[in-house]
Design an enzyme around this catalytic site. Structure first.
Site, PDB file in Angstrom:
ATOM      1  N   ASP A 145       0.823  -1.204   0.000  1.00 30.45           N
ATOM      2  CA  ASP A 145       0.000   0.000   0.000  1.00 30.45           C
ATOM      3  C   ASP A 145       0.864   1.263   0.000  1.00 30.45           C
ATOM      4  O   ASP A 145       1.815   1.379   0.761  1.00 30.45           O
ATOM      5  CB  ASP A 145      -0.892   0.042   1.236  1.00 30.45           C
ATOM      6  CG  ASP A 145      -1.777  -1.185   1.382  1.00 30.45           C
ATOM      7  OD1 ASP A 145      -1.305  -2.293   1.091  1.00 30.45           O
ATOM      8  OD2 ASP A 145      -2.928  -1.031   1.822  1.00 30.45           O
TER       9      ASP A 145
ATOM     10  N   HIS B 124      -1.095   4.463  -0.446  1.00 31.91           N
ATOM     11  CA  HIS B 124      -2.116   5.308   0.183  1.00 31.91           C
ATOM     12  C   HIS B 124      -1.827   6.799   0.072  1.00 31.91           C
ATOM     13  O   HIS B 124      -1.899   7.538   1.055  1.00 31.91           O
ATOM     14  CB  HIS B 124      -2.300   4.915   1.649  1.00 31.91           C
ATOM     15  CG  HIS B 124      -3.262   3.786   1.838  1.00 31.91           C
ATOM     16  ND1 HIS B 124      -4.569   3.834   1.417  1.00 31.91           N
ATOM     17  CD2 HIS B 124      -3.092   2.558   2.399  1.00 31.91           C
ATOM     18  CE1 HIS B 124      -5.175   2.702   1.717  1.00 31.91           C
ATOM     19  NE2 HIS B 124      -4.299   1.901   2.299  1.00 31.91           N
TER      20      HIS B 124
ATOM     21  N   ASP C  47      -4.123  -0.311  -3.382  1.00 35.44           N
ATOM     22  CA  ASP C  47      -4.255   0.806  -2.437  1.00 35.44           C
ATOM     23  C   ASP C  47      -3.195   1.874  -2.697  1.00 35.44           C
ATOM     24  O   ASP C  47      -2.496   2.322  -1.782  1.00 35.44           O
ATOM     25  CB  ASP C  47      -4.205   0.321  -0.987  1.00 35.44           C
ATOM     26  CG  ASP C  47      -5.528  -0.297  -0.532  1.00 35.44           C
ATOM     27  OD1 ASP C  47      -6.391  -0.533  -1.393  1.00 35.44           O
ATOM     28  OD2 ASP C  47      -5.681  -0.551   0.672  1.00 35.44           O
TER      29      ASP C  47
ATOM     30  N   ASP D 145      -6.228   7.062  -1.677  1.00 36.48           N
ATOM     31  CA  ASP D 145      -7.008   7.222  -0.443  1.00 36.48           C
ATOM     32  C   ASP D 145      -6.104   7.428   0.765  1.00 36.48           C
ATOM     33  O   ASP D 145      -4.937   7.048   0.778  1.00 36.48           O
ATOM     34  CB  ASP D 145      -7.944   6.039  -0.189  1.00 36.48           C
ATOM     35  CG  ASP D 145      -9.292   6.203  -0.863  1.00 36.48           C
ATOM     36  OD1 ASP D 145      -9.643   7.335  -1.239  1.00 36.48           O
ATOM     37  OD2 ASP D 145     -10.004   5.188  -1.027  1.00 36.48           O
ATOM     38  N   ARG D 146      -6.720   8.025   1.798  1.00 39.22           N
ATOM     39  CA  ARG D 146      -6.048   8.333   3.061  1.00 39.22           C
ATOM     40  C   ARG D 146      -5.070   9.499   2.905  1.00 39.22           C
ATOM     41  O   ARG D 146      -5.325  10.584   3.345  1.00 39.22           O
ATOM     42  CB  ARG D 146      -5.330   7.101   3.628  1.00 39.22           C
ATOM     43  CG  ARG D 146      -6.250   5.973   4.065  1.00 39.22           C
ATOM     44  CD  ARG D 146      -7.015   6.341   5.311  1.00 39.22           C
ATOM     45  NE  ARG D 146      -7.604   5.172   5.945  1.00 39.22           N
ATOM     46  CZ  ARG D 146      -8.318   5.232   7.072  1.00 39.22           C
ATOM     47  NH1 ARG D 146      -8.502   6.375   7.678  1.00 39.22           N
ATOM     48  NH2 ARG D 146      -8.844   4.137   7.592  1.00 39.22           N
TER      49      ARG D 146
ATOM     50  N   ASN E  77      -8.590  -2.788  -2.319  1.00 39.15           N
ATOM     51  CA  ASN E  77      -9.961  -2.478  -1.909  1.00 39.15           C
ATOM     52  C   ASN E  77     -10.249  -0.983  -1.958  1.00 39.15           C
ATOM     53  O   ASN E  77     -11.409  -0.559  -2.001  1.00 39.15           O
ATOM     54  CB  ASN E  77     -10.248  -3.031  -0.512  1.00 39.15           C
ATOM     55  CG  ASN E  77      -9.385  -2.409   0.564  1.00 39.15           C
ATOM     56  OD1 ASN E  77      -8.159  -2.473   0.494  1.00 39.15           O
ATOM     57  ND2 ASN E  77     -10.002  -1.812   1.568  1.00 39.15           N
ATOM     58  N   HIS E  78      -9.199  -0.150  -1.987  1.00 34.19           N
ATOM     59  CA  HIS E  78      -9.413   1.302  -2.068  1.00 34.19           C
ATOM     60  C   HIS E  78      -9.475   1.816  -3.497  1.00 34.19           C
ATOM     61  O   HIS E  78      -9.698   3.014  -3.701  1.00 34.19           O
ATOM     62  CB  HIS E  78      -8.343   2.041  -1.279  1.00 34.19           C
ATOM     63  CG  HIS E  78      -8.645   2.098   0.189  1.00 34.19           C
ATOM     64  ND1 HIS E  78      -9.313   3.144   0.776  1.00 34.19           N
ATOM     65  CD2 HIS E  78      -8.388   1.209   1.177  1.00 34.19           C
ATOM     66  CE1 HIS E  78      -9.454   2.899   2.066  1.00 34.19           C
ATOM     67  NE2 HIS E  78      -8.891   1.732   2.334  1.00 34.19           N
TER      68      HIS E  78
ATOM     69  N   HIS F 176      -3.931  -8.225  -3.324  1.00 36.33           N
ATOM     70  CA  HIS F 176      -3.969  -7.190  -2.296  1.00 36.33           C
ATOM     71  C   HIS F 176      -4.399  -7.726  -0.934  1.00 36.33           C
ATOM     72  O   HIS F 176      -3.739  -7.471   0.075  1.00 36.33           O
ATOM     73  CB  HIS F 176      -4.907  -6.053  -2.706  1.00 36.33           C
ATOM     74  CG  HIS F 176      -4.968  -4.966  -1.681  1.00 36.33           C
ATOM     75  ND1 HIS F 176      -3.927  -4.089  -1.475  1.00 36.33           N
ATOM     76  CD2 HIS F 176      -5.920  -4.639  -0.764  1.00 36.33           C
ATOM     77  CE1 HIS F 176      -4.235  -3.263  -0.485  1.00 36.33           C
ATOM     78  NE2 HIS F 176      -5.439  -3.567  -0.045  1.00 36.33           N
TER      79      HIS F 176
ATOM     80  N   ARG G 117     -12.767  -6.869   9.634  1.00 36.58           N
ATOM     81  CA  ARG G 117     -13.152  -5.648   8.922  1.00 36.58           C
ATOM     82  C   ARG G 117     -14.641  -5.598   8.607  1.00 36.58           C
ATOM     83  O   ARG G 117     -15.163  -4.561   8.210  1.00 36.58           O
ATOM     84  CB  ARG G 117     -12.374  -5.540   7.606  1.00 36.58           C
ATOM     85  CG  ARG G 117     -10.866  -5.542   7.771  1.00 36.58           C
ATOM     86  CD  ARG G 117     -10.190  -5.605   6.408  1.00 36.58           C
ATOM     87  NE  ARG G 117      -8.762  -5.806   6.501  1.00 36.58           N
ATOM     88  CZ  ARG G 117      -7.852  -4.838   6.544  1.00 36.58           C
ATOM     89  NH1 ARG G 117      -8.241  -3.584   6.510  1.00 36.58           N
ATOM     90  NH2 ARG G 117      -6.570  -5.106   6.620  1.00 36.58           N
TER      91      ARG G 117
ATOM     92  N   HIS H  40      -2.413  -4.741   2.368  1.00 32.12           N
ATOM     93  CA  HIS H  40      -3.707  -4.521   3.010  1.00 32.12           C
ATOM     94  C   HIS H  40      -3.658  -4.216   4.497  1.00 32.12           C
ATOM     95  O   HIS H  40      -4.626  -3.701   5.039  1.00 32.12           O
ATOM     96  CB  HIS H  40      -4.572  -5.767   2.742  1.00 32.12           C
ATOM     97  CG  HIS H  40      -6.032  -5.622   3.005  1.00 32.12           C
ATOM     98  ND1 HIS H  40      -6.750  -4.504   2.689  1.00 32.12           N
ATOM     99  CD2 HIS H  40      -6.935  -6.487   3.544  1.00 32.12           C
ATOM    100  CE1 HIS H  40      -8.024  -4.695   3.000  1.00 32.12           C
ATOM    101  NE2 HIS H  40      -8.159  -5.875   3.539  1.00 32.12           N
TER     102      HIS H  40
END
Length: 492
Positions: free
Chosen positions: A236, A238, A265, A268-269, A297-298, A346, A394, A421
């Protein structure tokens, strides 16, 4: 920070607290929470719950700690238990709404926010979040209504690229004769480093060209690493652009002699997601057979709406460009197989047995991720130390044990799996007897987790032995993570 499996209570670390009362343990847990030591807080709340299992506040507090560690499934369960114990415990509804919202279940979240507002009509924060959540629910209902019997037109087809003009005052990188060059990419990196923007015409060009490449990719991409040749896997990113630059500083820029796989990923964030994804798209176009990106997943509409990417693209460019990114994300491969021996995806393995690589190869990935099934598991699942399977911490996907990993590897004649992840203190973790490796490449995740980042190097050949490089975060401009998210998601 390692959130695999259930919390282990009464560990030797807290043996000195075993004779404390539930209230005393709660106070100790609150101290750890305030110091952002969430895993320790969870363990102490769990010890308190063992002594007083009908205390709604204990479950509510642990739910909040689980939210901080992104264990949204556990957070939902604890909040629901708190409400079951005390139907008037308002924080329980608030925590449950947060957990539902984090997984994109806006209708369920709205019900809980409405309950909070009903009991606390003067709570301004709750009213704002309730209103924002209602907007999203209404928007989704409208989009669903107008989509019935309507053939969706591709955003890419609606873009009038040629009519976009470039002002004479623009002094950033330019694409000449429609070709992405090494010089363009190097100038792009310098431009983004200085917090300048790429002209929208060139940004559209990168996204459209990347879409064309990824749309032709397989769902499971086979990669051959020649003997003695280097290959790098990153986890990730991010939106942490300056840490991405540091990876290139430590490991070299992507090239034909220095291929990379970014394992989902990317966005995001972090608040430099646009810069991250455009740079990786540029390298993909420049080196189409030596730069690989998996879907995480993002890379989805729901997550982008919650965790900042949608707002960032709208702020820096336009809603149309965000919709185009969404189309590209639907084209990204779900997994990569290195030398027919290592599966890289991922999230993780599957909620049912006997999944073969051909099941992945034949899967229709051109969609938004569903809430269950093969695609959901690939993007969301996590390993755990215990045997068998458990519901996901989650709230999406599953948790799988070492026996599940071993059986999958044997069935598919693989040596081990690599996934991402999850934040790991050291940037990576080797689990399941060396058969399941996690790599995470966003150091000091969200400017608060204090973890190292890592990437994995291989030298091609019969035995792909991973070599780990870890690194700390580097300074970045004063933009907080998720600064482009709406007020609704500020608690995340």
């Amino acid at each position: 920070m390692n959130t695999d499996g259930d919390s282990v209570t009464n560990s030797s670390k807290f043996a000195e607290f075993k004779d404390l009362t539930a209230e005393e343990l709660k106070c100790k847990a609150n101290e750890y929470f305030k110091r952002k030591e969430y895993e320790d807080a969870i363990e102490l709340y769990s010890m308190a719950i063992e002594k007083d299992s009908n205390n709604a506040i204990l479950y509510g507090n642990r739910s909040f700690a689980y939210l901080k560690t992104e264990c949204f499934g556990y957070a939902f369960t604890d909040a629901s238990r708190a409400i079951e114990i005390d139907k008037n415990y308002i924080k329980g509804y608030y925590r449950r709404a947060e957990a539902q919202m984090a997984n994109g279940r806006f209708k369920q979240a709205l019900k809980d926010f409405e309950t909070v507002v009903k009991f606390c009509p003067n709570d301004r924060d709750a009213k704002i979040k309730c209103q924002e959540c209602k907007k999203i629910v209404n928007q989704k209902a409208f989009e669903k209504a107008i989509s019935v019997d309507t053939l969706k037109r591709s955003v890419a087809e609606s873009i009038d690229f040629e009519s976009m003009t470039i002002d004479d005052t623009y002094d950033g990188p330019k694409i000449v004769d429609g070709k992405i060059t090494k010089e363009f990419v190097e100038e792009l990196l310098d431009t983004f480093k200085e917090e300048k923007r790429l002209h929208r015409k060139y940004a559209y060009k990168l996204i459209l060209d990347a879409r064309e490449l990824f749309s032709k990719s397989k769902t499971l991409v086979d990669i051959e690493i020649p003997k003695g040749k280097k290959f790098t896997v990153c986890g990730d990113i991010h939106g942490q652009f300056y840490d991405l630059l540091n990876i290139f500083k430590l490991n070299g820029y992507p090239s034909e002699d220095n291929p990379y796989l970014f394992n989902g990923d990317v966005v995001d964030r972090g608040s430099f997601s646009v810069e991250c994804i455009l740079v990786l798209f540029a390298f993909k176009i420049l080196y189409p057979n030596h730069l690989f990106i998996a879907r995480g997943n993002h890379e989805s509409e729901t997550m982008n709406k919650i965790f900042g990417f949608e707002g960032e693209v709208k702020e820096k460019y336009s809603k149309q460009m965000y919709d185009l990114f969404t189309e590209v994300f639907e084209c990204l491969p779900l997994a990569h197989c290195l030398n027919k021996k290592i599966l890289v995806m991922h999230g993780g393995l599957f909620s049912k047995d006997n999944i073969k690589l051909d099941d992945i190869r034949n899967f229709d990935r051109f969609r938004q991720p569903p809430e269950d099934g093969l695609m959901c598991d690939i993007l969301w699942s996590d390993p755990m130390p215990a045997e068998g399977r458990q519901p996901s911490k989650r709230g999406v996907g599953c948790q799988f044990g070492p026996d599940i990993t071993e059986n999958f590897l044997k069935l598919n004649n693989l040596d081990y799996i690599i996934r991402s992840h999850e934040v790991k203190d050291n940037g990576y973790e080797v689990a399941h007897g060396g058969k399941c490796i996690t790599v995470f490449s966003a150091p000091n995740y969200c400017d608060r987790m204090g973890n190292l980042g890592a990437f994995i190097n291989f030298n091609g050949g019969d035995e792909l032995i991973p070599k780990y490089t870890t690194f700390k975060e580097v300074p970045h401009p004063d933009k907080k993570p998720m600064c482009y998210s709406s007020n609704l998601f500020s608690m995340m």
